[in-house]
Enzyme design. Sequence first.
Site: not given
Length: 330
Positions: A157, A176, A235, A237, A261, A266, A285
């Site tokens: 993503i 990363d 977007c 977790r 998001d 949640e 979400h």
Amino acid sequence: MPDKAKVVLTDYVWESLDVENEILGDLADIVAMQTKTPADFLGEAADCEAILNTYAGPITKEDMAGMPNCKIIARYGIGVDTIDLDAATEAGIIVTNNPTYCIEEVAEHTMALLLASARKVAFYDRRVRAGEWAVPPGKPMFRLVGATLGLVGFGNIARMVAVRAASFGMRVLFNDPFVEQGQFDAPGEKMTELADMFAESDFVSIHPPLIPQTRGMMNDEAFAQMKNTAFIVNCSRGPIIDTEALVRALDAGEIAGCALDTTDPEPLPDPHPLRGRENVIINPHAAWYSEESMVGLQQGAPGEVRRVLSGEWPVNVVNRAVKENNRAGL
């Protein structure tokens, strides 16, 4: 004809199970439930051969012990934070996910939230709805061309976000630990230190999986390293961001705002300190959703269960070490 396998569907968010029945109907009887925790479905799952799982969890070692015949837990989504992977491997249970069904949607939604933050779209919409027609309340705003986007994580993503951001003329950085510079054909300058990326970024977008090492990684220290004009977009977790630290950073003006998001918890309670802020955008979400992604979502997990019940090794195995000692004998 041999008895059909028993498959328990722990929970789902779509209207019809036609897809599941079409894929598994000749091999399995599907027990469809709407549960939130293993305690709610373990009674049915005690003699099941497979679990189809959306959100219900966390599924722990103790829960798996109560499902001695279960060969596979197939998640409908990408993340597997609802499942204890080490325990599943130890128990011989294959765990699969669905890593590609909504990549485009989440990348698009990430850019939508980034643009909405940069151009104050939601802010102005609220003002106009309230009867106001004025530009100054949204100042300051800055163009995206030449702005820097920092990507925390550089998976499927995030790389699609990088391509989209570069098309807007943005400079793209990423951090990363599992990706080398030049490993993928996508825009991005490898930053060896996360703090350096935070310090340079005008927008920070969150994309790592939720694992113990990333839970709460966006904390007081991280926010203190950012520009006070920077926006956070999440977007991925919710628990990757320390919610209380985010509130503190917003209160102190350490960052300019955020677009979320996913949240922790949640759904976000009402009232909550994040609600009602002009510099905060919150979505329920929804980034994963499109009519196209729904097709891939529903087909993925049942397809993996069918492979296992048919004696085939599944495609998207998350705990690959289970191959040495899986209950399915594959």
